[in-house]
Design an enzyme around this catalytic site. Structure first.
Site, short mmCIF file in Angstrom:
data_model
loop_
_atom_site.label_atom_id
_atom_site.label_comp_id
_atom_site.label_asym_id
_atom_site.label_seq_id
_atom_site.Cartn_x
_atom_site.Cartn_y
_atom_site.Cartn_z
N GLU A 8 5.31 5.84 -12.07
CA GLU A 8 3.93 6.24 -11.71
C GLU A 8 3.80 6.31 -10.21
O GLU A 8 3.16 7.20 -9.66
CB GLU A 8 2.92 5.24 -12.29
N GLU A 9 4.43 5.34 -9.54
CA GLU A 9 4.28 5.25 -8.08
C GLU A 9 5.00 6.38 -7.35
O GLU A 9 4.84 6.54 -6.15
CB GLU A 9 4.75 3.88 -7.58
N HIS A 15 1.02 1.77 -16.27
CA HIS A 15 2.32 2.02 -15.64
C HIS A 15 3.05 0.71 -15.40
O HIS A 15 2.47 -0.29 -14.99
CB HIS A 15 2.21 2.89 -14.39
N ASP A 43 -0.85 -4.45 -9.23
CA ASP A 43 -0.46 -3.04 -9.40
C ASP A 43 0.98 -2.94 -9.85
O ASP A 43 1.87 -2.83 -9.04
CB ASP A 43 -0.68 -2.30 -8.08
N ASP A 63 -4.91 0.24 -15.02
CA ASP A 63 -4.15 0.25 -13.78
C ASP A 63 -4.94 -0.53 -12.73
O ASP A 63 -5.98 -0.08 -12.27
CB ASP A 63 -3.91 1.70 -13.32
N HIS A 93 0.10 -2.67 -2.69
CA HIS A 93 1.40 -2.08 -2.34
C HIS A 93 2.17 -2.89 -1.31
O HIS A 93 2.92 -2.34 -0.51
CB HIS A 93 1.23 -0.62 -1.87
#
Ligand SMILES: [Zn+2]
Length: 472
Positions: free
Chosen positions: A320-321, A276, A288, A349, A434
């Site tokens: 994707e998120e 992603h 990420d 990922d 994140h």
């Protein structure tokens, strides 16, 4: 990588499995992007153009791409999230890199429905008052309102139907862990509960979880570990009646994937190599998931340079998120014949976690090829299940063989994993998961380089095996 609550070891491999994982979560914030100068593809680094590369050379190449994605984020308000100029610049960069390596690229844009800005509230309507703090609706939770006594499960983790003996007509309180949130919500539904409150693992704070897209779930919300303990104490101290209110909100978005084929493959079978491309709004998304994209770019470049890219299709997914949106739109767009042509899907990922491990998940020919190469190169690895936490889930749902590497997100590194892979036990596998600190500086460590070298070496050979099988 998406938080689903169930990331953990699937079965024992070489050493004892890790303790159950709990993914730490951080609220996302968005900033207005400011477009900047485009970032050009990294020039090919030194090395024999068609011979084998060492793991170190592969790693250097991965880092050249990581640096480029960091520059893209820096020039675009610090993020590469869906619907930002940073995402568009990431698309341009990946497209140019693949075109330069000889691939034919195309962009696939489609509309998709995503859930955004749902709200949830819990209040005590009878009995001892409890401060509920932050109540988060789980992604894809059904909406609804229920007022009922709060019941506990016999085992606080609530992963079997027997645990829900007191759930009929009640709102159930369970702790995070052992099984995915989806399992807990489905069990509560099966037991006749009206709603589900999940509280976080000890010391983990607020809980924002995610459910699979199913219609046998109850309205489900997350609260902090402290709130969960207070609620459990109130139930034990005479019982309380609570009201749970969940309002869903859905929105249609445009999602863009980048697909690249090696020219001249015609109607033959293909192996998909996917990652992603979007970050979360909170940061640049280097682990990420610029790490997965950069490794995929490196593998594609090497396979092309060696004349071994026949049958390779590279796929970089959007949004994707927001819930595996781009890969889902792609899979849903495929005809039966197109699905039948996909010999395997390889997902990358999060492969640059600072306090991580080498995790491999999947099943079928891709999984067998990658595990064989890891063993051939004498690289220690842990077999994992990451359930629906990344894009491979769509391909699994079509019974396509899958393999994926994963080095860890916010969940802690277990003691035995710390021994095997080096690192600090009980600390997050990626302390910047994140967050704004998910930068190239953060991942520029000797440990990350060593793991990337191993993963890149095994991945390149695994891809050669898979592509060779596909060509027959
Ligand atoms: Zn993620």
């Amino acid at each position: 990588m998406r938080p689903t609550g169930g990331i953990g070891p699937e079965r024992m491999r070489r050493l004892l499995p890790a303790a159950l994982a709990a993914v730490a979560l951080v609220a996302c914030t968005s900033e207005a992007p400011t477009p900047n100068e485009p970032v050009s593809p990294a020039p090919a680094s030194q090395g024999p153009s068609d011979g084998p590369w060492t793991g170190e050379q592969l790693t250097d190449r991965v880092f050249a791409h990581l640096e480029a994605f960091q520059r893209i984020a820096d020039g675009n308000a610090g993020t590469r999230a869906h619907d930002t100029s940073g995402y568009d610049a990431s698309l341009d960069y990946a497209e140019q890199s693949l075109a330069r390596a000889g691939f034919t690229t195309s962009r696939h844009t489609s509309e998709a429905v995503v859930e955004e800005n749902s709200t949830a509230a819990v209040r005590v309507v009878q009995g001892q008052q409890v401060d509920l703090g932050t109540v988060e609706p789980m992604t894809r939770t059904p909406g609804g309102e229920a007022t009922a006594p709060l019941a506990l499960t016999t085992d606080p983790l609530g992963c079997t139907l027997d645990d829900y003996a007191a759930a009929r007509g009640a709102i159930v309180l369970v702790e995070r862990g052992r099984c995915p949130f989806t399992d807990k919500s489905a069990l509560a539904h099966e037991a006749g509960a009206l709603a589900l409150i999940v509280y976080n693992s000890p010391g983990q704070g607020d809980l924002r979880g995610e459910l699979a897209d199913r219609d046998d779930l109850v309205p489900s919300v997350g609260v902090s570990d402290a709130v969960g303990e207070s609620l459990a104490a109130a139930v034990a101290g005479g019982g309380i009646v609570v009201q749970v209110t969940v309002e869903e909100s859905r929105e249609t978005i445009q999602v863009t994937n980048l697909i690249a084929d090696w020219p001249g493959e015609g109607d033959g079978d293909v192996v998909l190599l996917g990652a992603h491309l979007d970050s979360v709004p909170a940061g640049p998304g280097i682990n990420d998931n610029a790490s997965g994209v950069s490794l995929a770019l490196t593998l594609a470049e090497r396979l092309a340079a060696r004349g071994e890219a026949d049958g390779l299709r590279v796929a970089f997914w959007g949004a994707e998120e927001l819930g595996l949106v781009g890969s889902g739109a792609y899979v849903k767009s495929l005809s039966q014949e197109e699905v039948a042509r996909i010999a395997g899907y390889v997902n990358l990922d999060m492969v640059a976690s600072t306090n991580g491990l080498i995790g491999l998940y999947g099943a079928g020919a891709p999984f067998e090829a990658f595990s064989a190469e890891l063993e051939h190169h004498d690289i220690d690895y842990q077999v994992l299940s990451i359930t629906g936490a990344s894009d491979h889930a769509w391909f699994e749902s079509l019974d396509i063989g899958v393999a994926g590497f994963y080095t860890g997100a916010g969940e802690p590194l277990a003691a035995d994993e710390a021994q095997r892979f080096g690192g600090t036990s009980d600390a997050p596998r990626d302390r910047c998961y994140h967050q704004a600190c998910d930068t190239v500086d953060e991942v520029s460590t000797a440990q990350v380089r060593d793991r990337l070298s191993d993963i890149a070496t095994a991945s390149l050979d695994g891809m050669r095996v898979l592509l060779g099988e596909t060509r027959g």
